[in-house]
Design an enzyme around this catalytic site. Structure first.
Site, mmCIF file in Angstrom:
data_model
loop_
_atom_site.group_PDB
_atom_site.id
_atom_site.type_symbol
_atom_site.label_atom_id
_atom_site.label_comp_id
_atom_site.label_asym_id
_atom_site.label_seq_id
_atom_site.Cartn_x
_atom_site.Cartn_y
_atom_site.Cartn_z
ATOM 1 N N ASP A 1 1.034 -1.247 0.073
ATOM 2 C CA ASP A 1 0.009 0.062 0.145
ATOM 3 C C ASP A 1 0.987 1.157 0.109
ATOM 4 O OD1 ASP A 1 -3.100 0.736 1.654
ATOM 5 O OD2 ASP A 1 -1.335 2.244 0.746
ATOM 6 N N ASP B 1 -3.493 2.447 -5.364
ATOM 7 C CA ASP B 1 -2.316 2.484 -4.362
ATOM 8 C C ASP B 1 -2.158 1.023 -3.769
ATOM 9 O OD1 ASP B 1 -3.935 2.680 -2.254
ATOM 10 O OD2 ASP B 1 -2.376 4.061 -1.290
ATOM 11 N N GLU B 2 -2.790 0.101 -4.279
ATOM 12 C CA GLU B 2 -2.731 -1.154 -3.506
ATOM 13 C C GLU B 2 -2.719 -2.329 -4.358
ATOM 14 O OE1 GLU B 2 -5.526 -2.130 -0.219
ATOM 15 O OE2 GLU B 2 -5.564 0.137 0.294
#
Ligand code: DCP
Ligand code: CA
Ligand code: CA
Length: 365
Positions: free
Chosen positions: A10, A110-111
């Site tokens: 993350d 973002d992960e």
């Protein structure tokens, strides 16, 4: 069966870190990224902020004027979200992730989950080195830092990752997983929202440990079979969901707020043309053609509406979007008398031109 080794990566304070990446001089200042509705200078909400701004109690979702107030007297810098740029950075990182011979599941900008079981031969010690190598690679090649959680499954990896940010690396071995989860509040589990939390509280369940010990048949009685079982398993750190690459997005859309409430077609189309540009760019990147064009509207009374048109033939054409959006709005304005506040453009019903393109690119990297 060998235990799995699953990682969740993350990216740290992602939108704000991207802004730091292109303006390194701001790194030691509070940095806030926000969505401005465009109505007044200050209206809008905070998307995220760097960790310096967080010390001043700035939080995602907070009104921008409030963040400004909290940062008064500092040399804080405010940015408007630039999704295109953040997507580019994200794509570069995901591409590097994909170059590691593990399976990858991107869950958001973002992960991503990585199943690295084979690469580390099931060893959590090797997983530590592997994670450090991934972090170092991305740091040198892209310049972005992120946190990694490692666990025997996705559920534990995610909570491990959240437990230490930014630039964290948290490893939870299978035999530690239950004890790791036990002291945490139940709402750390996916699917436990406010309502469920209140209900569980009434049942005397506050922590994940309480939930793990709770009578499973009773949980099923209260929450139904699938949810009850899920809660029981999750609390006991059991999760068999595989790490699988998600299919292509089923639609591409953009929404924006009009500078003023209006029923003026030309004014609306000015905005939707802007939105169409973004939608079209995404479409080209993914090499898709579409069969459905939709508009989305939020009226002044905050009610929302959608209208769609199905094309006779799949299209790849920007003009097809523009033309159909225009006629959908013309038609809609004839049906309603309310002023419009927000508008959106969406295309869907995708056909992929070259179904193997992506796996081939991967293969030849
Ligand atoms: N985001 C947003 N609005 C929110 C929450 C998040 O626009 N209410 C955007 C901005 C974030 C990105 O999504 O940069 C990723 O969200 P995260 O929850 O992962 O938060 P960050 O990456 O910003 O911070 P962290 O370091 O806590 O992961
Ligand atoms: Ca993040
Ligand atoms: Ca995230």
């Amino acid at each position: 069966m060998q235990n799995r080794v699953v990682m969740l990566a993350d990216f740290d304070y992602f939108f704000a870190q991207c802004e730091e990446l292109r303006n390194p001089a701001i790194k030691d200042k509070p940095v806030v990224v926000g969505v401005y509705s465009g109505r007044t200078e200050e209206s809008g909400a905070v998307s995220t902020s760097n960790y310096i701004a967080r010390k001043y109690d700035v939080k995602s979702g907070m009104p921008i004027f409030l963040a400004k107030r909290k940062l008064e007297g500092t040399d804080a810098i405010f940015f408007k979200v630039d999704h295109e740029y953040y997507d580019q950075i994200s794509d570069r990182i995901m591409k590097i992730f994909r170059s590691y011979p593990s399976s990858l599941e991107q869950v958001s900008v973002d992960e991503a989950y990585l199943d690295v079981t084979e690469q580390v031969e099931g060893s959590f010690e090797k997983a530590r080195e592997y994670a450090q190598k991934i972090k170092a690679d991305i740091k040198t090649q892209v310049g972005i830092s992120f946190s990694i959680g490692v666990g025997p499954n996705k559920l534990v990896a995610k909570i491990a990752c959240d437990s230490q940010k930014p630039n964290g690396l948290t490893i939870v071995k299978p035999e530690e997983a239950k004890a790791f989860l036990a002291p945490l509040a139940v709402d750390r589990l996916l699917g436990v929202g406010k309502k469920t939390m209140v209900r569980m509280d009434q049942m005397g369940i506050k922590t994940i440990g309480d939930l793990a010990k709770y009578d499973c048949p009773r949980l099923i009685e209260v929450f139904g079979k699938s949810l009850g079982l899920y809660f029981h398993n999750a609390a006991n750190a059991i999760d068999n969901e595989p790490v699988v690459e998600q299919g292509e997005a089923e639609s591409i859309s953009r929404i924006g707020t009009l500078k003023q409430d209006t029923r003026d077609l030309a004014f609306i189309l000015q905005k939707t043309d802007e939105l169409t540009e973004y939608v079209f760019k995404d479409l080209i990147e993914r090499n898709l053609s579409f069969k459905l064009v939709s508009i989305y509207l939020v009226m002044v009374d905050l009610s929302s509406k959608t209208r769609s048109v199905t094309l006779d033939q799949p299209s790849k054409d920007k003009e097809t979007i523009t033309r159909n959006v225009k006629s959908l709005f013309e038609k809609f304005l004839g049906e309603s008398t309310l002023e419009i506040r927000r508008v959106g453009v969406k295309i869907s019903g995708f056909h992929k031109e070259e179904p193997h393109q992506r796996s081939l690119t991967l293969f030849f990297q």
